[in-house]
Design an enzyme around this catalytic site. Structure first.
Site, PDB file in Angstrom:
ATOM      1  N   ALA A 520       0.824  -1.211   0.000  1.00 45.73           N
ATOM      2  CA  ALA A 520       0.000   0.000   0.000  1.00 45.73           C
ATOM      3  C   ALA A 520       0.856   1.258   0.000  1.00 45.73           C
ATOM      4  O   ALA A 520       0.587   2.201  -0.758  1.00 45.73           O
ATOM      5  CB  ALA A 520      -0.937  -0.003   1.199  1.00 45.73           C
ATOM      6  N   GLU A 700       0.945  -6.924   8.585  1.00 47.45           N
ATOM      7  CA  GLU A 700       1.472  -7.979   9.447  1.00 47.45           C
ATOM      8  C   GLU A 700       1.618  -7.561  10.909  1.00 47.45           C
ATOM      9  O   GLU A 700       1.906  -8.391  11.770  1.00 47.45           O
ATOM     10  CB  GLU A 700       2.838  -8.437   8.910  1.00 47.45           C
ATOM     11  CG  GLU A 700       2.728  -9.106   7.554  1.00 47.45           C
ATOM     12  CD  GLU A 700       4.060  -9.213   6.833  1.00 47.45           C
ATOM     13  OE1 GLU A 700       4.466 -10.323   6.485  1.00 47.45           O
ATOM     14  OE2 GLU A 700       4.706  -8.158   6.621  1.00 47.45           O
TER      15      GLU A 700
END
Length: 744
Positions: A520, A700
């Site tokens: 992103a 994550e």
């Protein structure tokens, strides 16, 4: 002034540009534009494309752990109904092996490196025919004549220092441990993990003249093109990969795997499209695993609980010749203080499938152990675990002295604690009992490195006032379609309904790919740069400076004048390609996303069963690009943390190295009954060193340390400290206090 488009990101972009725009779509919890397609079953995944004349391939796996293929008995299988070919080629086996361009791929695969390694592909008219033939195929082997290590703790396993994992050494840790007012020296174990993506690995391959087209499930298309081209000894420009929808990856689809190479070779040999879909068992047995770990943590403090010594040493494993070693100490290096330190990773060479990147490699297992050890230290020192963490945050990265770009760990700990009700926690174990259940609370810090990577994207502002965003960037369920559209919509002053995003095709500019939580911010920064170039051209039409031009709902305004974008464009599109390259900011600053987990668990006083009752996560990762997709990513990470804490474990037979639990029936990922009410707190910040967007990776972060919070809650609930994950009841039960005495 706008930064040059092609320059590396060497200087933090302090302009805070997105906050000066007027459209108001950035950061909002907007729905995913592809969401209706996915929930209605009409989004086309890799195995679902309708390609005329395609045939089916099924992989055949090795029945020995190590040795060579002697003979593949093709003839009986070729006589079976519908069978078209039995193919075997070195290129099908490992990505590091060159292909056999220019000749029919009918050479037997000679080397077997682990049990269930693919050795052949059977192709037939139907899947059932190919499956039956693959099961019937007989392969003769010559077993290895040298001792083979299947266990990373075996004395036969060669242990070495990984080439790209240099130890971090500072001061004298042994002396710090001797002189410490308080210290701990503990050993923890974590098992191997599987990515366990919902969509299995699948590829449909076909050739158009000498060009290869793959419709498959991959995460990093710009790199995957080069991998498949290298494997088949052909130019990368003659390979096209199409992957608009990917049903999860979690690291397993970072690289090209066996089914893609086998399908490409078979399609060339047969001059027909070939589909190869791995079974769930094949995915588990042949695609990369997370390495198991043995970790030693040493922590030493002064009388006030300030860390003066920190040691974190990890023993991991991989196949011989593989470069990757689970970077267990990655976050330990920058998270807490202590100039006297030793951080080290060693890798044992064993006969199991390749170990690689699985769900936050390094931090996922390193953080859960470090955070459990921090609670042990807090208990030894006699201070609150939250206070211990806050007390030991260094001003700069120990030893190397690098400054932090930003760090919201204190805010995460404090806001998370307040929201969770940490003040109600009873410090001593075994203080709260509800019927047959001990109740306890635990905390852990979260940290995950931030990485900006090379990326490109094309943005076209069309004459009709709509925008098109294009990149080969993939969306593996993370919300990339939504986020890139929001960036373009904000920058160009367009409602999100007027922005179309096209992804997952290598005929488009190469994006960063989905992995490492960098997709992103990297491809998003490229979109932003392209939009900046478009805004400059629009500004010229308005006779204004780009920084002073305001655009909202398709209307551009400056100095009291207002014109529509359609009018400014005058029937002509404006297309720009934006790019971003990592530069000095990556080394000049320690960049990471931070957070904190708070967990409440119940431990059954008679059985040792552990249930997570509630969990709160507070996370700071720069600018929030989409509050809904960011929250979803954090929720998913916390679910993985529950799995790592309580259920997930790859089990190998140490006699021959084969994976015992190779499906979702026996490899236990968390299900709805395992997951309680999860609360996510998003902490807004701006980090100019991290990216032009002032955003950092989040994908994550939600797993990094989560299992440690659960382990700490178990200790607080029932007094049992388990140093071997997952915390299954057989590990808890023998150490529980007398349930009858406690009940009384």
């Amino acid at each position: 002034m706008r930064l040059p488009l092609a320059d590396m990101y060497n200087t933090p972009d302090e302009r805070n540009l997105l906050d000066t725009m007027k459209q108001g779509v950035i950061g909002k919890p907007l729905d995913r534009p592809e969401g209706p397609l996915k929930v209605s079953g009409t989004a086309t995944y890799s195995a679902e494309w309708k390609i005329d004349g395609f045939v089916e391939g099924v992989l055949v796996l090795a029945g020995i752990p190590q040795g060579t293929v002697k003979t593949i008995h093709r003839d009986p299988v070729l006589a079976m109904p519908g069978v078209l070919a039995v193919l075997a080629d070195e290129a099908m086996v490992r990505r590091s092996v060159q292909g056999t361009a220019g000749k029919a791929p009918v050479q037997d695969v000679h080397t077997v490196d682990y049990f269930a390694q693919p050795v052949a592909l059977v192709v037939a008219e139907t899947f059932e025919q190919a499956r039956d033939a693959a099961l019937a195929l007989k392969v003769d082997y010559d077993d290895a004549q040298v001792p083979v290590a299947f266990d990373p703790e075996s004395p036969d396993a060669e242990v070495e220092q990984p080439s790209d994992e240099e130890p971090v050494v500072g001061g004298d840790l042994d002396q710090a441990m001797r002189e410490a007012a308080f210290s701990i020296d503990v050993e923890y174990h974590t098992p191997g993990h599987a990515s366990a993506a919902m969509e299995p690995h699948a590829t449909i391959a076909y050739w158009e003249d000498d060009h290869l087209i793959l419709r498959g499930s991959y995460q990093m298309l710009a790199y995957n093109v080069k991998e498949i081209a290298d494997c088949l000894s052909m130019p990368a420009k003659k390979v096209r990969i199409i992957a608009p929808y990917v049903g999860g990856g979690f690291g397993s689809k970072l690289g090209i795997t066996h089914e893609a190479v086998a399908a490409a070779i078979a399609a060339k040999a047969l001059d027909r499209p070939v589909r190869v879909v791995m079974t769930r068992q094949q995915v588990f047995q042949t695609v990369m695993r997370r390495s198991e770990t043995r970790q030693r943590v040493r922590l030493a403090t002064d009388a006030a609980g300030k860390i003066i010594g920190l040691g974190h040493e990890a023993h991991v494993s991989n196949l011989p010749g593989e470069d990757f070693a689970e970077p267990v100490t990655q976050a330990t290096e920058f998270l807490y203080g202590g100039e006297n330190r030793l951080l080290k990773v060693e890798v044992a060479r064993i006969c199991r499938m390749t170990a690689g990147s699985v769900r936050a490699p390094g931090e996922a297992v390193g953080m859960q152990v470090l955070e459990a050890a921090m609670d042990e230290l807090a208990e030894a020192v006699g201070i609150d675990p939250v206070e211990l963490r806050k007390r030991n945050l260094p001003g700069k990265v120990p030893v190397e002295g690098t400054p932090y770009s930003s760090r919201m760990l204190v805010e995460a700990l404090e806001q998370g604690a307040a929201q969770f009700g940490w003040d109600k926690r009873k410090p001593a174990p075994c203080q709260t009992r509800e019927g047959d259940w001990w109740i306890g609370m635990g905390v852990a810090s979260a940290a995950r490195v931030n990485m900006l990577t090379l990326a490109e994207a094309r943005v076209t502002l069309k004459a009709d006032g709509t925008a098109l965003v294009e990149s080969d960037q993939t969306d593996i369920g993370t919300g990339t379609y939504a986020i890139l559209g929001q960036i373009a919509g904000e920058m160009l002053g367009l409602p999100i309904s007027q922005v179309k995003v096209v992804l997952g095709d290598t005929s488009l500019p190469p994006g960063a790919g989905s992995g490492g939580s960098f997709g992103a911010i990297s491809t998003g920064s490229a979109v932003m740069r392209a939009c900046e170039a478009i805004r400059e051209k629009l500004a010229k039409h308005m006779e204004s400076d780009a920084d002073e031009l305001e655009i909202r709902d398709g209307m551009a305004s400056f100095d009291g004048r207002e014109r529509s974008l359609v009018e400014l464009l005058d029937g002509k599109d404006i297309a720009e390609v934006g790019s971003i390259k990592p530069g000095k900011t990556l080394k000049d600053f320690s960049q990471a996303s931070y957070g904190a987990f708070f967990a409440e668990v119940a431990v059954h006083a008679f059985t040792g069963e552990v249930r997570v009752r509630r969990m709160t996560g507070a996370f700071g990762f720069g600018r929030v690009l989409n509050a809904k997709t960011a929250r979803s990513q954090c929720l998913g990470g916390m679910v993985w943390g529950i799995g790592s804490a309580l259920t997930e474990e790859l089990a190998f037979d140490t006699r021959d190295g084969h994976l015992v639990n190779h499906d979702l029936a026996e490899y236990h990922v968390p299900v709805h009954a395992d997951v309680p009410a999860l609360e996510v707190i998003l902490l807004e910040e701006r980090d100019a060193a991290a990216s032009p967007l002032q955003a950092k990776g989040v994908g994550e972060l939600g797993i990094c340390g989560a299992a440690g919070a659960i382990a700490n809650a178990v200790r607080n609930a029932c007094g049992v400290r388990v140093r071997s994950f997952p915390l299954t009841l057989d590990k808890v039960l023998p150490h529980l206090p007398d349930p009858f005495a406690s009940a009384a």
